[in-house]
Enzyme design. Structure first.
Site, PDB file in Angstrom:
ATOM      1  CB  CYS A   1     -13.747  13.005 -21.303  1.00  0.00           C
ATOM      2  SG  CYS A   1     -15.048  11.808 -20.972  1.00  0.00           S
TER       3      CYS A   1
ATOM      4  CG  HIS B   1     -15.051  18.968 -21.640  1.00  0.00           C
ATOM      5  ND1 HIS B   1     -14.663  18.038 -22.582  1.00  0.00           N
ATOM      6  CD2 HIS B   1     -15.474  18.256 -20.563  1.00  0.00           C
ATOM      7  CE1 HIS B   1     -14.842  16.821 -22.090  1.00  0.00           C
ATOM      8  NE2 HIS B   1     -15.336  16.922 -20.873  1.00  0.00           N
TER       9      HIS B   1
ATOM     10  CG  HIS C   1     -19.061  13.797 -23.854  1.00  0.00           C
ATOM     11  ND1 HIS C   1     -17.800  13.656 -24.410  1.00  0.00           N
ATOM     12  CD2 HIS C   1     -18.860  13.996 -22.523  1.00  0.00           C
ATOM     13  CE1 HIS C   1     -16.886  13.759 -23.455  1.00  0.00           C
ATOM     14  NE2 HIS C   1     -17.494  13.963 -22.308  1.00  0.00           N
TER      15      HIS C   1
END
Lengths: 255, 396
Positions: free
Chosen positions: B158, B283, B317
């Site tokens: 990620c 995030h 996400h």
């Protein structure tokens, strides 16, 4: 053109571990084996159990290449064309069979698994990167490593490149099954002897090399070759030994 | 390291398939764009940030690369194609590089191929192994655009998209190229849906970061691709920082030490103080662990007053693409004229009292612009791979 030094190197492939074995291989290379994995006794058992073939080979090479005191200090780049290919293909078979994935397998299937395991094992909190670039993976991973070295010239970069053998279910459609291997290089901006020069090679002639680029590079290092060209046509890399500034004249060659 | 210019941005997310559509809905905090996806194995349904608009087709010449992931990349790059072609004209195709991140690559195409193999005993002829290569998206764009410089695929879970931009900046710094097409793309696939399901990381309803009721992440798909040069002015990548947690393969270090190190490194690299930052794009995945760790890190580096929001409740996400997409959001905000509008932090409003009370952006909140806005975005990935970027107006 970018200059660098290789301060250390180590490689693993089934049946090829020691410096002597690799020295012999450099003179009389043969196709790499597919099966087998290093013991990895220096890694705690719980972590070792989670390590696939690629992680084992890469961690073995990193451990053998990098002095212990530098392990927590180096920046690190890992490059692999296919990553943990066996794990990935296993997960695709599970999904095709309507079976759920193992959380551990899924967590260890990211391309930076080896970089993550390295940082955990070596307690290394620094910069890391994980690269893939098809047939030119070795050279591009090295380019990434040199970019990181250039950005922080006093900090060595541990560069590890490797691939598993192509797993059975996709072997029939693969034109680049070269066996299992990992190579680790410790790169610095300064060091003893002549630096190596790295440049892009955009010439269109093919470079028909029999072994993985990473190991052709290792052979070239060991055999003291002058120039090495790697990678596909028009998108390759050229390595040269820079001329030594003041060669000590008349040194007898002991070999 | 020197700053570099983020010249142009091609952006495709659930919010839209143009930079402008993304900016409008980003500022509005539009959560209406989510669809639903069903886990192929368990049958469980979850919200999913799918791209709505039809994607461009891949030319027959490049059929071996055809998959949803590369179509998303093509949709993004088409938005900045004129600028890339002008750069090829200016510098030559050999002086342009590609650094393209992806955590899924064409795995969706591979899933279908393995299903065919299970039914018929062999992989279909149309399936090409390049779909399973993390370098595949970069290779596809090289062929599509006619670029002849270095062509690098990067994949660090990620943090991929953010790290791809820093890798691109390093190539410019090395002098090995004059411009880089860089960013990341990720697409819906069964593998990530089931993998996160089995990790019990997916929220049953829309992700709810920083809430006491937060229950996990919501997946999404999309692409963000920039053209980077050494030119001054415009919006610049002012700094970046990277670190490793050295803690766990899939859980962040709970104290936030890895996040703190990469944030401080990014600020030092940009030559800025924490108080110089106008906005932090978190995030903010909505998992228990991320939000606890991240709120600690933000409070420790910036204090409690810097406006922050997670934009994952708007697009999901995007895994490897998230760092590039969220850098894209910062780029859009920094490019907007007049006052700096901020994307609201959309959640149920019930802050977790256990978390540091960082300043979450309210709807309609605007940052007071100083001499030029400076924004920060964070990305934390599996393997303990952390990256923070600072983006803002550059000196003309």
């Amino acid at each position: 053109m970018i200059s660098f030094h290789v301060r250390g190197s180590a490689a693993w492939s089934p049946g090829l571990e020691t410096a002597e074995q690799w020295a012999k291989w450099a003179h009389e290379p043969r196709a790499l084996e597919r099966e087998g994995r290093p013991e990895l006794l220096f890694v705690p058992p719980l972590m070792r159990r989670r390590c696939d073939q690629l992680s084992r080979m890469m961690l073995w090479a990193a451990h053998a290449c990098c002095p212990a005191e530098l392990l927590p200090e180096v920046n690190a780049v890992f490059a692999s064309r296919h990553g943990a290919f066996g794990t990935m293909v296993g997960m695709l078979e599970e999904l095709a069979g309507q079976r759920t994935l193992s959380p551990a397998a899924f967590s260890h299937s990211v391309h930076n698994t080896q970089a993550g395991l390295f940082s955990i094992w070596a307690r290394n909190p620094r910069v890391s990167s994980s690269v893939a670039a098809g047939a030119a993976t070795f050279g591009h991973g090295l380019l990434e490593a040199l970019g990181i070295l250039h950005a922080e010239p006093d900090r060595p970069v541990l560069y590890v490149c490797g691939d598993e053998a192509i797993p059975e279910p996709v072997r029939g459609i693969c034109d680049h099954d070269q066996g299992a291997f990992a190579l680790a290089l410790l790169l610095t901006t300064h060091g003893e002897g002549a630096p190596l020069d790295f440049a892009l090679d955009t010439s269109s002639d093919a470079r028909p090399l029999a072994y993985p680029d990473a190991l052709e590079f290792l052979r070239w290092l060991r055999l003291d070759g002058e120039e090495l060209r790697l990678g596909p046509p028009r998108a390759g890399f050229r390595f040269r030994r820079a001329p030594t500034p003041s060669p000590s004249a008349g040194t007898p060659d002991s070999c | 390291m020197s700053a570099c210019r983020l010249e142009e941005l091609g952006l495709v997310t659930a919010l839209g398939s143009s930079a402008r559509a993304n900016l409008e809905r980003l500022i509005a905090g539009d959560q209406s764009r989510f669809g639903v996806t069903r886990d192929h194995v368990s049958g469980v349904e979850r919200p999913f940030g799918a791209v709505h608009e039809p994607l461009p087709e891949i030319s027959s010449r490049l059929a071996r690369y055809d998959c949803r992931n590369n179509r998303l990349a093509l949709a993004a790059v088409s938005q900045i194609r004129d600028a890339i072609e002008a750069e090829i004209e200016r510098s030559g195709a050999q002086r342009i590089a590609l650094v393209i991140g992806s955590s899924t690559a064409g795995v969706q195409a591979a899933e279908r191929a393995f299903e065919v193999r299970r039914e018929h005993g062999a992989l279909p002829d149309c399936f090409d192994l390049v779909q399973l290569e993390f370098g595949g998206p970069a290779e596809f764009l090289r062929e599509e655009l006619g670029i002849e410089g270095p062509c690098l695929g990067l994949s660090t879970a990620c943090s991929t998209g953010a790290k791809a931009l820093l890798s691109a900046r390093r190539l410019l710094e090395l002098g090995i190229c004059d411009a880089v097409v860089a960013g990341a793309v990720d697409s819906q696939c069964r593998l990530t849906a089931n993998g996160f399901e089995e990790l019990q990381a997916l929220a049953p309803t829309l992700t709810n970061p920083m809430s006491r009721n937060r229950a996990g992440l919501t997946l999404g798909e999309g692409a963000a691709l920039f053209l980077l040069t050494r030119d001054p002015g415009g919006v610049q990548l002012l700094g970046g920082g990277e670190s490793s947690d050295a803690h766990h393969i899939s859980a962040p270090e709970p104290s936030g030490s890895g996040a703190i190190r990469c944030l401080r490194a990014a600020l030092a690299d940009a030559g800025l103080e924490p108080s110089d930052i106008d906005y932090v794009n978190l995030h903010g995945t909505g998992t228990l662990q991320n939000d606890a760790m991240e709120s600690r890190a933000i409070a420790s580096v910036f204090g409690l007053d810097t406006p922050c929001s997670s934009t994952k409740p708007l697009v999901g996400h995007l895994l490897g693409a998230s760092g590039a997409v969220e850098a894209g959001f910062c780029w859009l905000l920094a490019s907007a004229p007049f006052q700096l509008p901020l994307p609201p932090h959309r959640f149920d409003g019930e802050r977790d009292p256990e978390l540091e009370p960082i300043s979450l952006v309210r709807a309609g909140q605007v940052a007071t612009r100083r001499d030029g806005s400076r924004l920060c975005t964070t990305s934390f990935g599996f393997g303990g791979s952390n990256c923070a970027l600072v983006i803002g107006a550059g000196a003309a």
